[in-house]
Design an enzyme around this catalytic site. Structure first.
Site, PDB file in Angstrom:
ATOM      1  N   ASP A   1       0.854  -1.128   0.095  1.00 47.10           N
ATOM      2  CA  ASP A   1      -0.009   0.046  -0.032  1.00 47.10           C
ATOM      3  C   ASP A   1       1.049   1.385  -0.140  1.00 47.10           C
ATOM      4  O   ASP A   1       0.419   2.340  -0.348  1.00 47.10           O
ATOM      5  CB  ASP A   1      -1.002  -0.152   1.059  1.00 47.10           C
ATOM      6  CG  ASP A   1      -0.357  -0.130   2.522  1.00 47.10           C
ATOM      7  OD1 ASP A   1       0.688  -0.441   2.599  1.00 47.10           O
ATOM      8  OD2 ASP A   1      -1.071  -0.204   3.426  1.00 47.10           O
TER       9      ASP A   1
HETATM   10  C1  LAN Z   1       3.827  -0.754  10.189  1.00 43.63           C
HETATM   11  C2  LAN Z   1       3.689   0.651   9.712  1.00 43.63           C
HETATM   12  C3  LAN Z   1       2.867   0.905   8.605  1.00 43.63           C
HETATM   13  C4  LAN Z   1       2.138   0.000   8.126  1.00 43.63           C
HETATM   14  C5  LAN Z   1       1.051   0.376   6.989  1.00 43.63           C
HETATM   15  C6  LAN Z   1       1.510   0.757   5.635  1.00 43.63           C
HETATM   16  C7  LAN Z   1      -0.010   1.627   7.483  1.00 43.63           C
HETATM   17  C8  LAN Z   1       0.111  -0.909   6.697  1.00 43.63           C
HETATM   18  O1  LAN Z   1      -0.959  -0.471   5.747  1.00 43.63           O
HETATM   19  C9  LAN Z   1       0.889  -1.972   6.049  1.00 43.63           C
HETATM   20  C10 LAN Z   1       1.911  -2.327   7.453  1.00 43.63           C
HETATM   21  C11 LAN Z   1       2.637  -1.245   7.881  1.00 43.63           C
HETATM   22  C12 LAN Z   1       3.829  -1.206   6.750  1.00 43.63           C
HETATM   23  C13 LAN Z   1       3.602  -1.644   9.267  1.00 43.63           C
HETATM   24  C14 LAN Z   1       3.734  -3.024   9.496  1.00 43.63           C
HETATM   25  C15 LAN Z   1       4.112  -3.151  10.950  1.00 43.63           C
HETATM   26  C16 LAN Z   1       4.851  -2.108  11.713  1.00 43.63           C
HETATM   27  C17 LAN Z   1       6.217  -1.953  10.941  1.00 43.63           C
HETATM   28  C18 LAN Z   1       4.174  -0.950  11.754  1.00 43.63           C
HETATM   29  C19 LAN Z   1       2.737  -1.012  12.240  1.00 43.63           C
HETATM   30  C20 LAN Z   1       4.732  -0.283  12.403  1.00 43.63           C
HETATM   31  C21 LAN Z   1       5.570  -0.960  13.391  1.00 43.63           C
HETATM   32  C22 LAN Z   1       5.307  -2.403  13.255  1.00 43.63           C
HETATM   33  C23 LAN Z   1       6.403  -3.401  13.488  1.00 43.63           C
HETATM   34  C24 LAN Z   1       5.943  -4.761  13.443  1.00 43.63           C
HETATM   35  C25 LAN Z   1       6.785  -3.039  15.117  1.00 43.63           C
HETATM   36  C26 LAN Z   1       7.908  -4.136  15.595  1.00 43.63           C
HETATM   37  C27 LAN Z   1       7.015  -4.992  16.270  1.00 43.63           C
HETATM   38  C28 LAN Z   1       7.217  -6.198  15.595  1.00 43.63           C
HETATM   39  C29 LAN Z   1       6.144  -7.433  16.173  1.00 43.63           C
HETATM   40  C30 LAN Z   1       8.287  -7.018  15.116  1.00 43.63           C
END
Ligand code: LAN
Length: 728
Positions: A458
């Protein structure tokens, strides 16, 4: 004045100030790499004044004048954008606090500690301020995220971090936190990740940690549970953890570590039977209890495999391969790494392997800065190294949706934003992508920046839409030629799952049953890529837009792709008419995307039962005051739940965008919602922060600081465009 964090008992005399001088902090923008500086030198501070954005991040008064009072939605739009424009950074993007999760900052502090990195007093002080401000008001502990109840995870991790920063165990807020930790059972009842970190630090023994065997990385690729099939975040975290686990690597023992051993547990340290506590976990932390399969596997690994079958040769082979994969991850991201979780762990891996002073360690330490953020409450760790490309894309789209991209007033801001996306497009795949299991990424955008460089379905889509929309608006520079647009589309077309839906970083590589191996306890749906309504919508709306301007490019595939997504979206609708959101809270967020998907093929309230049910669902949740107010509890329980603090601006904007997209026939509810957004706007055009907006892995919430601009603007703009003469 530095707190010299050598592994010497001298740590105890770490000097904290009461607080840092908020007027000395600056956010440095190096082409979208955002890091914070503290200017102790008066001359330097004078030469580099705080920008509007700095002041805004730090909660300082911007001194902006009141704007003319809006009478129509379009006036409110202009006021809002006038304010938001002031926050645009040099490189064309917007900065953002991206806090919420309470387990990230400790990882960074542990990495500093393990690598004996000196911590300047102002960082130690700012972190202490933040954690103090964020301690739970009732019991003084910390939760999984800022709005959650205290857990062992949050409390043990943050308490330990504070102690390593030199905070005294006798400070009243520490005493209170410790009391809460003990009430929850102490650190023997922590989830897996805490047990891992405490063992690295030497506060607990490795026997307490359920197995993290690097040997899994030696499985042939065809094996259904081979780690390359796992969701990217889990496999990267597992990778770094498995190296340190395999080595049973421990920091040097220091006085503060010995003290922590007396503080974190409810029984005398020497008397703890570590091995028996592998599966101890407090109820509040046990969001996803381990499956019988995982428990059996853990039992086998701990009791049979490790002591009897695991030869030295296997162990070294596995460690060597994992070490190589860590190097590839570091090289491919210039040590930024996927997220601060694995970045902190890889820092320790490099230190354990390459020793103090190694380039790998120094570069990691430097890169960890990218995820740190400063606000009025102090210093925290963001969920990623920023939200740059994502926020920039939405800012552009808000103006487009208001039909104002041609307005000369907004052209400079939009041109800068376009230049940012131009600069941030990823131009090449990573070297040896098949060896390190990386997904194709040429032509893509990451969520944050190209240095991190992980494509997300996305993020590519929203950025691509923004670029196309602006470049097709008369008068904008044509920065991306057709080939670069095709590259993005080629990469997008790799993202579809067999179900028709789209995942996040990669198409799904393993069965959903892999969830049975979820060992993290605190998160759900983490083991493989799932289908996400949000990501799927972003991709098909991007493909539709592309199709409009380049109708002959991979036409049949695009059509097939879109049909698949649509069928998937329809299947995902809940009986109540809403859709479940995975990355924003929750049904409101995903229903906005689903209705956008339907609209993109002409299905609206009048023509589609799905769209009608979706609208009715939203309308049924509209509150008396015209707003919407969903709580993060919906994400945990899959049941629509209201937030106790009442209507939220961002949530209201999401619902309105959805209803307008679906061409909801009755204007009254729309007007009431728009009125709420306008009433909540400050005289300078700003909206204030309300409840947390984002989520991941069902249980952890995360703040999207710029959503309170981009989505209300979009809603106001769409409304104004459709009903130019209406006043709510
Ligand atoms: C994010 C941030 C952005 C988010 C969007 C683009 C909004 C979403 O539509 C797709 C998934 C994504 C890229 C995403 C995946 C998981 C993340 C990276 C996070 C929510 C920000 C932090 C999170 C990450 C997994 C945090 C660390 C925790 C673990 C379990 C390893």
């Amino acid at each position: 004045s530095d707190v010299q964090l050598t592994n010497e008992p001298s740590l105890k005399i770490a000097k904290h100030q009461e607080q840092t001088d908020i007027s000395r902090w600056r956010c440095l923008d190096e082409k979208g790499r955002l890091t914070w500086r503290y200017l102790e030198d008066d001359d330097e501070a004078e030469k580099w004044p705080q920008s509007y954005a700095d002041k805004w991040f730090l909660g300082l008064d911007l001194g902006l004048p009141d704007l003319p009072e809006p009478t129509k939605p379009i006036d409110a739009f202009h006021n809002g954008l006038t304010f938001f424009e002031k926050l645009q950074l040099e490189s064309g993007t917007w900065g953002s606090e991206y806090g919420g999760p309470m387990f990230l900052l400790p990882g960074v502090v542990f990495a500093w500690y393990a690598t004996q990195t000196p911590i300047p007093w102002y960082k130690a002080t700012a972190i202490k301020s933040y954690l103090k401000a964020r301690a739970h008001p009732d019991d003084g502990g910390w939760g999984l995220h800022i709005e959650g109840e205290s857990t062992v995870f949050g409390t043990a991790m943050n308490y330990t971090a504070l102690r390593l920063l030199g905070v005294d165990a006798d400070e009243p807020f520490m005493v209170k936190a410790r009391g809460t930790l003990h009430k929850l059972g102490g650190a023997t009842h922590a989830p897996h990740w805490t047990k891992f970190w405490l063992s690295v630090l030497g506060v607990s023994k490795w026997e307490m940690v359920n197995p993290i065997p690097p040997e899994l990385w030696l499985l042939p690729d065809w094996v259904p549970i081979a780690p390359w099939r796992w969701w990217l975040h889990i496999r990267q975290v597992f990778m770094s953890m498995s190296y340190l686990y395999s080595k049973r690597w421990v920091c040097e023992e220091t006085e503060v570590i010995r003290e922590l051993r007396n503080e974190l547990f409810v029984q005398p340290w020497e008397s703890i039977d570590w091995f028996s506590h592998r599966n101890s976990i407090a109820d509040i932390d046990n969001f996803h209890p381990k499956s019988w399969l995982l428990n059996t596997a853990n039992w086998f690994l701990a009791n049979i495999w490790n002591p009897y079958l695991r030869t030295k040769a296997i162990a070294s082979k596995a460690e060597a391969w994992v070490s190589k994969l860590v190097d590839m991850e570091d090289a491919n991201t210039d040590y930024a790494d996927l997220a601060p979780v694995n970045a902190a762990m890889n820092t320790v891996v490099c230190y354990a392997r390459d020793g103090p002073g190694a380039y790998s360690v120094r570069r990691h330490i430097d890169r960890l800065e990218d995820a740190l953020w400063v606000k009025d409450e102090g210093m925290l760790c963001n969920g990623t190294n920023g939200v740059q490309s994502w926020d920039t894309a939405f800012a552009i789209q808000a103006v487009i949706d208001a039909d104002l991209a041609e307005d000369p007033r907004w052209r400079p801001m939009l041109t800068k934003a376009l230049e940012f996306l131009d600069d941030q497009q990823i131009r090449e795949n990573v070297a040896d992508q098949d060896i390190c299991y990386r997904q194709q990424r040429k032509g893509a955008w990451a969520f944050s920046n190209k240095y991190q460089g992980y494509a997300v379905s996305d993020c590519v889509s929203e950025a691509l839409k923004s670029v196309i929309l602006l470049q097709k608006t008369p008068g904008y520079p044509q920065l991306l030629d057709d080939q670069r647009i095709f590259d993005a589309v080629d990469t997008l077309l790799t993202y579809q799952n067999a179900t028709g839906g789209c995942a996040s970083y990669e198409p799904r590589r393993g069965s959903e049953r892999m969830e049975m191996l979820n060992a993290a306890e605190v998160f759900e749906n983490i083991m493989v890529e799932y289908d996400y309504v949000e990501c799927s919508t972003a991709v098909i709306t991007a493909l539709s837009l592309f199709n409009k301007y380049w109708p002959d490019y991979r036409t049949a595939e695009i059509k097939r792709f879109k049909d698949g997504v649509l069928a998937f979206i329809k299947r995902q609708q809940y009986p109540h008419g809403g859709w479940y959101g995975s990355w924003g809270i929750c049904f409101t967020y995903a229903t906005m995307f689903a209705l956008e998907s339907l609209e993109s093929v002409g299905e609206t309230y009048a023509t589609s039962l799905y769209a009608k049910k979706g609208c009715d669902f939203l309308i049924s949740n509209q509150r008396e005051d015209g707003g919407w107010s969903e709580s993060y509890r919906s994400c945990e329980t899959n049941v629509y739940t209201e937030h106790p603090t009442g209507s939220q601006v961002v949530m209201t904007a999401w619902a309105l965008i959805a209803l307008i997209k679906a061409d909801y026939p009755d204007m009254e509810p729309l007007k009431k919602g728009i009125k709420l957004i306008m009433d909540r706007q400050c005289a300078n055009g700003e909206w204030k922060q309300e409840a947390i907006e984002g989520v991941f892995n069902k249980s952890c919430m995360i703040l999207y600081q710029n959503y309170k601009f981009t989505f209300p603007l979009k809603a106001l703009g769409m409304f104004a465009k459709k009903y130019p003469d209406e006043r709510p």
